[in-house]
Design a protein around this motif. Structure first.
Motif, mmCIF file in Angstrom:
data_model
loop_
_atom_site.group_PDB
_atom_site.id
_atom_site.type_symbol
_atom_site.label_atom_id
_atom_site.label_comp_id
_atom_site.label_asym_id
_atom_site.label_seq_id
_atom_site.Cartn_x
_atom_site.Cartn_y
_atom_site.Cartn_z
ATOM 1 N N LEU A 1 0.827 -1.204 0.000
ATOM 2 C CA LEU A 1 0.000 0.000 0.000
ATOM 3 C C LEU A 1 0.866 1.260 0.000
ATOM 4 O O LEU A 1 0.448 2.302 -0.501
ATOM 5 N N ALA A 2 2.080 1.159 0.532
ATOM 6 C CA ALA A 2 3.009 2.282 0.415
ATOM 7 C C ALA A 2 3.385 2.507 -1.050
ATOM 8 O O ALA A 2 3.515 3.653 -1.508
ATOM 9 N N VAL A 3 3.548 1.424 -1.818
ATOM 10 C CA VAL A 3 3.818 1.530 -3.255
ATOM 11 C C VAL A 3 2.632 2.172 -3.961
ATOM 12 O O VAL A 3 2.794 3.052 -4.820
ATOM 13 N N PHE A 4 1.408 1.759 -3.591
ATOM 14 C CA PHE A 4 0.213 2.344 -4.202
ATOM 15 C C PHE A 4 0.169 3.846 -3.961
ATOM 16 O O PHE A 4 -0.141 4.619 -4.877
ATOM 17 N N ARG B 1 -10.990 6.453 -8.367
ATOM 18 C CA ARG B 1 -10.084 6.134 -7.264
ATOM 19 C C ARG B 1 -10.375 4.734 -6.729
ATOM 20 O O ARG B 1 -9.439 3.981 -6.418
ATOM 21 N N VAL B 2 -11.657 4.398 -6.669
ATOM 22 C CA VAL B 2 -12.038 3.051 -6.234
ATOM 23 C C VAL B 2 -11.534 2.023 -7.223
ATOM 24 O O VAL B 2 -10.975 0.984 -6.846
ATOM 25 N N ARG B 3 -11.696 2.300 -8.520
ATOM 26 C CA ARG B 3 -11.287 1.338 -9.547
ATOM 27 C C ARG B 3 -9.786 1.088 -9.523
ATOM 28 O O ARG B 3 -9.326 -0.059 -9.602
ATOM 29 N N VAL B 4 -8.996 2.163 -9.408
ATOM 30 C CA VAL B 4 -7.551 1.981 -9.450
ATOM 31 C C VAL B 4 -7.068 1.229 -8.207
ATOM 32 O O VAL B 4 -6.143 0.406 -8.287
ATOM 33 N N LEU B 5 -7.699 1.474 -7.054
ATOM 34 C CA LEU B 5 -7.305 0.737 -5.855
ATOM 35 C C LEU B 5 -7.715 -0.729 -5.958
ATOM 36 O O LEU B 5 -6.934 -1.620 -5.610
ATOM 37 N N LEU B 6 -8.934 -0.997 -6.435
ATOM 38 C CA LEU B 6 -9.367 -2.391 -6.568
ATOM 39 C C LEU B 6 -8.464 -3.164 -7.515
ATOM 40 O O LEU B 6 -8.096 -4.308 -7.241
ATOM 41 N N ASP B 7 -8.109 -2.558 -8.645
ATOM 42 C CA ASP B 7 -7.220 -3.243 -9.592
ATOM 43 C C ASP B 7 -5.885 -3.564 -8.929
ATOM 44 O O ASP B 7 -5.318 -4.652 -9.122
ATOM 45 N N ILE C 1 -4.057 10.592 -4.321
ATOM 46 C CA ILE C 1 -5.075 9.897 -3.534
ATOM 47 C C ILE C 1 -4.674 9.910 -2.065
ATOM 48 O O ILE C 1 -3.596 9.465 -1.696
ATOM 49 N N GLU C 2 -5.557 10.441 -1.247
ATOM 50 C CA GLU C 2 -5.337 10.480 0.201
ATOM 51 C C GLU C 2 -5.935 9.207 0.801
ATOM 52 O O GLU C 2 -7.135 9.120 1.062
#
Length: 285
Positions: A111-114, A259-265, A121-122
């Motif tokens: 998640l640090a990489v994300f 933002r939801v889509r990029v995190l889910l992927d 994105i906060e």
């Protein structure tokens, strides 16, 4: 017209049964809520609660408007979800709820990489063992360990999450004839001990892991906790115990938010990489 936020206060007090309890739930002060409640009652020209020793009880008028207030609350929540879904920018807040041990044992570096890849994105990470209310947007994305995702949530099963019996090297070096067990309040663990003595109990899997690590006894842990701990090893001769599943869940109304889509992927990819770790087939590299 009265302030919608004051109506939220009315509902919070009716659910908690007291102004003090509602203040705690809403993260504000007793004095602030009392003042806002008085203002709302003046706007409506009628008292909403009767104050007594048992707390704040709804008046007949309060009972009459409660159902309408709850309908208004659901409508406002839906408006918020739809507005969030229509946002097109890859910047702004994003709330993620997960079991704390998933973050500390596995996901922290990823998640640090994300966050480095998506500096706009906060990311707000909230740890909880209970399911966040996705309809109220207590979380936008929830990583939950469950076999029964809640109604209204959509998502994907990421992996199985079996249990195994773990012990420290010091315990195994001087293993007693009758094993000493560390128990937790988790119902899948309680009642699964073979012959032996319960040496300790905890309502926290993290605390139970520390007790096992210290050699107090042996115990059942999810494989993603036990196999990623260098101070623990599986009890020789023991087998995996099927238990729960890990899911990534969102409310259906916000599935289009970028933002939801990029995190889910991102989550789908890293969990695919970690699936053998989560399912107890190999330790974390």
């Amino acid at each position: 017209m009265f302030n919608w936020n004051d109506l939220k206060i009315f509902l919070a007090i009716s659910r908690s049964g007291s102004v003090r309890g509602a203040a705690k739930d809403l993260g504000t002060t007793h004095a602030t809520l009392s003042r806002r409640l008085k203002s709302l009652e003046e706007e409506l020209a009628s008292p909403l609660f009767e104050r007594g020793r048992s707390g704040a009880l709804l008046t007949p008028f309060g009972e009459k408007i409660k159902a309408s207030a709850e309908q208004a609350e659901k409508a406002m929540e839906e408006v918020g979800r739809i507005a969030f879904s229509e946002e097109a920018a890859l910047y702004g807040p994003l709330r993620v709820s997960m079991y704390e041990e998933l973050y500390t044992n596995l996901l922290s570096p990823d998640l640090a990489v994300f966050q480095a890849q998506n500096p706009g994105i906060e990311l707000e990470i909230m740890t909880s063992e209970t399911m966040s209310n996705l309809a109220k947007r207590e979380a936008d994305v929830a990583l939950r360990i469950t076999k029964t995702p809640p109604l209204g949530a959509v998502g994907r099963k990421l992996s199985d999450s079996p249990l195994a019996v773990y012990a420290s090297s010091s315990y195994l070096k001087n293993r007693p004839r009758e094993d000493r067990w560390i128990s937790t309040s988790y119902e899948a663990v309680s009642g699964r001990f073979p012959r032996g003595i319960v040496a300790g109990k905890s309502n926290s899997a993290r605390v139970a892991r520390y007790m096992i690590r210290e050699g107090t006894g042996i115990g059942l842990l999810p494989c993603f906790m036990g196999d990623t701990d260098p101070d623990l090893q599986r009890l020789p001769g023991s087998s995996l115990i099927p238990d729960n599943e890990i899911w990534a869940l969102i409310h259906s109304d916000i599935r289009k938010n970028p933002r939801v889509r990029v995190l889910l992927d991102f989550i789908y990819k890293i969990f695919a990489d970690y699936r053998s770790v989560l399912e107890g087939r190999r330790p974390k590299p």
